[in-house]
Design a protein around this motif. Structure first.
Motif, PDB file in Angstrom:
ATOM      1  N   TRP A  54      74.764  55.499  61.179  1.00 46.02           N
ATOM      2  CA  TRP A  54      75.381  54.720  60.119  1.00 46.02           C
ATOM      3  C   TRP A  54      76.921  55.030  60.153  1.00 46.02           C
ATOM      4  CZ3 TRP A  54      74.514  50.931  57.401  1.00 46.02           C
ATOM      5  CH2 TRP A  54      73.268  50.659  56.958  1.00 46.02           C
ATOM      6  N   ALA A  55      77.386  56.282  60.516  1.00 45.57           N
ATOM      7  CA  ALA A  55      78.747  56.420  60.850  1.00 45.57           C
ATOM      8  C   ALA A  55      79.222  55.938  61.971  1.00 45.57           C
ATOM      9  CB  ALA A  55      78.910  58.244  61.119  1.00 45.57           C
ATOM     10  N   LEU A  56      78.541  55.768  63.147  1.00 40.91           N
ATOM     11  CA  LEU A  56      78.991  54.853  64.025  1.00 40.91           C
ATOM     12  C   LEU A  56      79.278  53.359  64.032  1.00 40.91           C
ATOM     13  CD1 LEU A  56      79.196  54.412  67.286  1.00 40.91           C
ATOM     14  CD2 LEU A  56      76.742  54.433  67.381  1.00 40.91           C
ATOM     15  N   LEU A  57      78.151  52.806  63.194  1.00 37.01           N
ATOM     16  CA  LEU A  57      78.532  51.322  62.860  1.00 37.01           C
ATOM     17  C   LEU A  57      79.718  51.104  61.717  1.00 37.01           C
ATOM     18  CD1 LEU A  57      74.828  50.336  62.263  1.00 37.01           C
ATOM     19  CD2 LEU A  57      76.295  49.641  64.148  1.00 37.01           C
ATOM     20  N   ILE A  58      79.715  51.938  60.885  1.00 37.28           N
ATOM     21  CA  ILE A  58      80.884  51.876  59.830  1.00 37.28           C
ATOM     22  C   ILE A  58      82.221  51.933  60.571  1.00 37.28           C
ATOM     23  CG2 ILE A  58      81.912  52.728  57.655  1.00 37.28           C
ATOM     24  CD1 ILE A  58      78.935  53.304  56.704  1.00 37.28           C
ATOM     25  N   ALA A  59      82.343  53.180  61.037  1.00 38.14           N
ATOM     26  CA  ALA A  59      83.819  53.357  61.681  1.00 38.14           C
ATOM     27  C   ALA A  59      84.111  52.382  62.723  1.00 38.14           C
ATOM     28  CB  ALA A  59      83.662  55.057  62.256  1.00 38.14           C
ATOM     29  N   SER A  60      83.058  51.849  63.513  1.00 40.95           N
ATOM     30  CA  SER A  60      83.097  51.258  64.627  1.00 40.95           C
ATOM     31  C   SER A  60      83.516  49.542  64.253  1.00 40.95           C
ATOM     32  CB  SER A  60      81.936  51.028  65.782  1.00 40.95           C
ATOM     33  OG  SER A  60      81.849  52.455  66.270  1.00 40.95           O
ATOM     34  N   ILE A  61      82.901  49.310  63.331  1.00 44.24           N
ATOM     35  CA  ILE A  61      83.193  47.834  62.758  1.00 44.24           C
ATOM     36  C   ILE A  61      84.576  47.970  62.233  1.00 44.24           C
ATOM     37  CG2 ILE A  61      82.393  46.223  61.044  1.00 44.24           C
ATOM     38  CD1 ILE A  61      79.619  47.002  61.433  1.00 44.24           C
ATOM     39  N   LEU A  62      84.824  48.767  61.227  1.00 41.96           N
ATOM     40  CA  LEU A  62      86.216  48.742  60.615  1.00 41.96           C
ATOM     41  C   LEU A  62      87.389  49.153  61.988  1.00 41.96           C
ATOM     42  CD1 LEU A  62      85.478  51.078  57.874  1.00 41.96           C
ATOM     43  CD2 LEU A  62      86.094  48.589  57.483  1.00 41.96           C
ATOM     44  N   SER A  63      87.069  49.865  62.447  1.00 44.76           N
ATOM     45  CA  SER A  63      88.208  49.843  63.817  1.00 44.76           C
ATOM     46  C   SER A  63      88.497  48.587  64.496  1.00 44.76           C
ATOM     47  CB  SER A  63      87.592  51.161  64.688  1.00 44.76           C
ATOM     48  OG  SER A  63      87.474  52.275  64.030  1.00 44.76           O
ATOM     49  N   TYR A  64      87.431  47.885  64.767  1.00 47.73           N
ATOM     50  CA  TYR A  64      87.339  46.743  65.850  1.00 47.73           C
ATOM     51  C   TYR A  64      87.963  45.576  65.127  1.00 47.73           C
ATOM     52  CZ  TYR A  64      85.735  49.872  69.045  1.00 47.73           C
ATOM     53  OH  TYR A  64      85.641  51.048  69.965  1.00 47.73           O
ATOM     54  N   ILE A  65      87.937  45.761  63.856  1.00 49.04           N
ATOM     55  CA  ILE A  65      88.493  44.530  62.821  1.00 49.04           C
ATOM     56  C   ILE A  65      89.857  44.382  63.314  1.00 49.04           C
ATOM     57  CG2 ILE A  65      89.244  43.639  60.607  1.00 49.04           C
ATOM     58  CD1 ILE A  65      86.123  44.428  59.721  1.00 49.04           C
ATOM     59  N   PHE A  66      90.501  45.838  63.128  1.00 49.70           N
ATOM     60  CA  PHE A  66      91.833  46.064  63.325  1.00 49.70           C
ATOM     61  C   PHE A  66      92.208  45.665  64.779  1.00 49.70           C
ATOM     62  CE2 PHE A  66      91.235  49.403  60.046  1.00 49.70           C
ATOM     63  CZ  PHE A  66      92.058  48.743  58.815  1.00 49.70           C
ATOM     64  N   LEU A  67      91.403  46.060  65.666  1.00 47.77           N
ATOM     65  CA  LEU A  67      91.571  45.768  67.066  1.00 47.77           C
ATOM     66  C   LEU A  67      91.910  44.108  67.325  1.00 47.77           C
ATOM     67  CD1 LEU A  67      90.490  47.101  70.258  1.00 47.77           C
ATOM     68  CD2 LEU A  67      89.625  44.768  69.866  1.00 47.77           C
ATOM     69  N   SER A  68      90.865  43.441  66.522  1.00 45.23           N
ATOM     70  CA  SER A  68      91.285  41.782  66.513  1.00 45.23           C
ATOM     71  C   SER A  68      92.394  41.560  65.887  1.00 45.23           C
ATOM     72  CB  SER A  68      90.054  41.309  65.668  1.00 45.23           C
ATOM     73  OG  SER A  68      88.756  41.468  66.194  1.00 45.23           O
ATOM     74  N   PHE A  69      92.891  42.147  64.980  1.00 40.15           N
ATOM     75  CA  PHE A  69      94.402  41.855  64.433  1.00 40.15           C
ATOM     76  C   PHE A  69      95.349  42.032  65.334  1.00 40.15           C
ATOM     77  CE2 PHE A  69      92.681  42.587  60.059  1.00 40.15           C
ATOM     78  CZ  PHE A  69      92.665  41.114  59.637  1.00 40.15           C
ATOM     79  N   ILE A  70      95.282  43.270  66.028  1.00 40.27           N
ATOM     80  CA  ILE A  70      96.287  43.523  67.005  1.00 40.27           C
ATOM     81  C   ILE A  70      96.222  42.628  68.234  1.00 40.27           C
ATOM     82  CG2 ILE A  70      97.520  45.235  68.342  1.00 40.27           C
ATOM     83  CD1 ILE A  70      97.953  46.108  65.563  1.00 40.27           C
ATOM     84  N   SER A  71      94.985  42.487  68.560  1.00 40.78           N
ATOM     85  CA  SER A  71      94.725  41.291  69.901  1.00 40.78           C
ATOM     86  C   SER A  71      95.319  40.075  69.621  1.00 40.78           C
ATOM     87  CB  SER A  71      93.034  41.212  70.128  1.00 40.78           C
ATOM     88  OG  SER A  71      92.677  42.357  70.497  1.00 40.78           O
ATOM     89  N   PHE A  72      95.269  39.564  68.210  1.00 43.93           N
ATOM     90  CA  PHE A  72      95.839  38.075  67.874  1.00 43.93           C
ATOM     91  C   PHE A  72      97.569  38.284  68.030  1.00 43.93           C
ATOM     92  CE2 PHE A  72      97.684  35.589  64.892  1.00 43.93           C
ATOM     93  CZ  PHE A  72      97.199  34.158  65.124  1.00 43.93           C
ATOM     94  N   MET A  73      97.919  39.495  67.655  1.00 46.12           N
ATOM     95  CA  MET A  73      99.345  39.392  67.603  1.00 46.12           C
ATOM     96  C   MET A  73      99.845  39.492  69.299  1.00 46.12           C
ATOM     97  SD  MET A  73      99.712  42.818  64.979  1.00 46.12           S
ATOM     98  CE  MET A  73     101.520  43.041  65.343  1.00 46.12           C
ATOM     99  N   GLY A  74      99.226  40.144  69.992  1.00 41.94           N
ATOM    100  CA  GLY A  74      99.542  40.039  71.530  1.00 41.94           C
ATOM    101  C   GLY A  74      99.234  38.656  72.102  1.00 41.94           C
ATOM    102  N   TYR A  75      98.297  38.013  71.738  1.00 40.43           N
ATOM    103  CA  TYR A  75      98.023  36.516  72.124  1.00 40.43           C
ATOM    104  C   TYR A  75      99.023  35.571  71.795  1.00 40.43           C
ATOM    105  CZ  TYR A  75      96.062  31.839  72.359  1.00 40.43           C
ATOM    106  OH  TYR A  75      95.903  30.508  72.675  1.00 40.43           O
ATOM    107  N   LYS A  76      99.576  35.836  70.584  1.00 38.19           N
ATOM    108  CA  LYS A  76     100.645  34.805  69.853  1.00 38.19           C
ATOM    109  C   LYS A  76     102.059  35.101  70.555  1.00 38.19           C
ATOM    110  CE  LYS A  76     100.608  32.238  67.143  1.00 38.19           C
ATOM    111  NZ  LYS A  76     100.939  32.251  65.653  1.00 38.19           N
ATOM    112  N   THR A  77     102.236  36.389  70.706  1.00 39.32           N
ATOM    113  CA  THR A  77     103.550  36.669  71.049  1.00 39.32           C
ATOM    114  C   THR A  77     103.616  36.882  72.694  1.00 39.32           C
ATOM    115  OG1 THR A  77     103.201  39.157  70.925  1.00 39.32           O
ATOM    116  CG2 THR A  77     104.106  38.009  69.175  1.00 39.32           C
TER     117      THR A  77
END
Length: 456
Positions: A54-77
């Motif tokens: 449970w800890a693995l799933l919760i922490a990983s999903i939240l973290s990689y939502i942030f990863l997607s946000f930063i990834s989008f920033m890199g793609y756009k710029t």
């Protein structure tokens, strides 16, 4: 004019963006399908099988939502993560997240290299009769292993990006094979019900929130390198969706296997030791032999291809006159030195957990501030000239945004305090809470500052 040249940036143009869905998925799957992920899985076994998952799933999903946000920033710029941090910390102030990123990815390279070198010590024992690391005289095989791994990293860098991609693709196939193989061996020894029903010894039990913090630190480390790779993505979907799923599947698959094998060994030996989470020790205990050790070495190279790329990008942002290739070579040499720290201290587990504390404390506030600034305050629209123009919008005061730097320090201090609050250690952990608070405070401060400026 000289200043502007010194702070120049080079966004990746469309014609150089060559990473497709599989390449991006493979990059992030390979980044997480490694020895460090395996090891972290064994550490959270102290929460039990269900609690750890449970800890693995919760922490990983939240973290990689942030990863997607930063990834989008890199793609756009088309810019790296550390270069993007100029928008919040200031053109000169971005040296702070750059140095943190550089040191952090040096640390991750060292972690994976150390574990791979441990595997090599088992291989040397099989072929030459040298003592295994942990036995008297075992440092010999470990040190030779560290030097061999470092030489392999340098060779892959000299060979260029194409060779790194080949290593990643081969590494992924080997990793999948290894996980399946180890899974079969584990379930020959114990049943799934035995794993679920295993009771953690009271002296070793880890609180759920503490596990969330450890896993958040582990996963957020990748977030600050997301744009370094997404700027090479062919499409927005590749940059965000492929990155998210590659990272998530990789961490869940490998950490869950580390979790299962640590409990399996505890059940069969009657002793739970986080040190037994080391893939080399696990493979040896389960009798998987030399082939497994070789696979562990190759997975280390796969992960470190990402680690060194991120470290090189951070160093390149600090010293823009250094080419990326030379920055990668310098990073590899420094990482080799870092790898000897556990050899000198003699306690890899203590060094590893202290390293994770460092990551969680420093990275969360940086990520929160960057995402709020780009998506909420700038409406996903940064102008290139502001990243390199002295006296421009991202110059702030003398090249530093002192408000953001002060807020980041507050975030670090807040984490240090909240991570020791028993209620949070039992429930949510401190990392994500601090990120939310810092993000909200940053948004409010910028809005109030802007209104104050308009009123004047």
């Amino acid at each position: 004019m000289d200043n502007q040249k010194h702070y120049r940036v080079r966004p990746i143009p469309a014609e150089e963006r060559n990473l497709g869905k599989w390449d991006m998925f493979a990059t992030w799957f390979g980044a997480n399908a490694n020895n460090g992920t395996w090891y972290i899985g064994g550490i959270i076994a102290a929460c039990g099988m269900i609690g750890g998952l449970w800890a693995l799933l919760i922490a990983s999903i939240l973290s990689y939502i942030f990863l997607s946000f930063i990834s989008f920033m890199g793609y756009k710029t088309g810019l790296s993560t550390t270069t993007l941090s100029r928008a919040t910390f200031g053109i000169r102030g971005s040296i702070i997240p750059s140095m943190i990123n550089f040191i952090m990815f040096m640390g991750w390279t060292a972690v994976n290299t150390f574990i791979a070198a441990t595997s090599l010590s088992f291989i040397f024992h099989s072929f030459f009769g040298w003592p295994v690391y942990g036995q008297a005289g075992g440092n010999k095989g470990l040190i030779v292993g560290i030097l061999i791994m470092s030489a392999l990293h340098i060779m892959s860098i000299i060979s260029g990006q194409k060779s790194v991609r080949i290593i990643e693709r081969i590494g992924i196939l080997l990793v999948i094979f290894f996980v399946l193989w180890e899974g079969i061996v584990v379930f020959r020894h114990v049943s799934f019900n035995e794993l679920v029903n295993w009771v953690v010894p009271a002296k070793d039990r880890m609180q759920f929130g503490a596990a969330i913090d450890i896993l958040a630190a582990f996963n957020l480390a990748w977030v600050t390198s997301a744009a370094d790779f997404s700027r090479f993505a062919k499409t927005k979907t590749v940059s965000t969706v492929s990155s998210f799923w590659g990272a998530l599947v990789g961490v869940v698959a490998f950490a869950a296997m580390g979790l299962s094998t640590a409990i399996s060994i505890a059940l069969t030996t009657g002793i739970y030791k986080p040190d037994n989470s080391d893939p080399s020790t696990v493979a040896n205990e389960l009798g998987l032999g030399t082939i497994a050790m070789i696979v562990i070495v190759l997975t280390s190279m796969t992960a470190n291809a990402v680690n060194l790329q991120a470290a090189g990008s951070a160093l390149n942002n600090i010293f823009s006159k250094i080419s990326l290739r030379n920055a990668l070579l310098i990073s590899t040499i420094i990482a080799t030195i870092f790898t000897f720290i556990p050899v000198i201290n003699g306690d890899f587990l203590a060094d590893f957990t202290a390293f994770l504390d460092y990551i969680g404390m420093f990275l969360g506030p940086i990520i929160a501030i960057m995402i709020v600034d780009y998506f909420l305050l700038h409406k996903a629209d940064y102008q290139r000239q502001n990243f390199e123009k002295s006296q421009g919008r991202f110059w702030f005061k003398g090249g530093y945004n002192f408000m953001v730097i002060a807020l980041w320090v507050v975030g670090v201090l807040m984490y240090l305090y909240l991570s020791n609050v028993e209620f949070l250690k039992d429930t949510t952990g401190a990392t994500f809470l601090v990120m939310v608070v810092i993000g909200v405070v940053y948004y409010a401060l910028v809005k109030l500052t802007n209104r104050s400026g308009e009123a004047q």
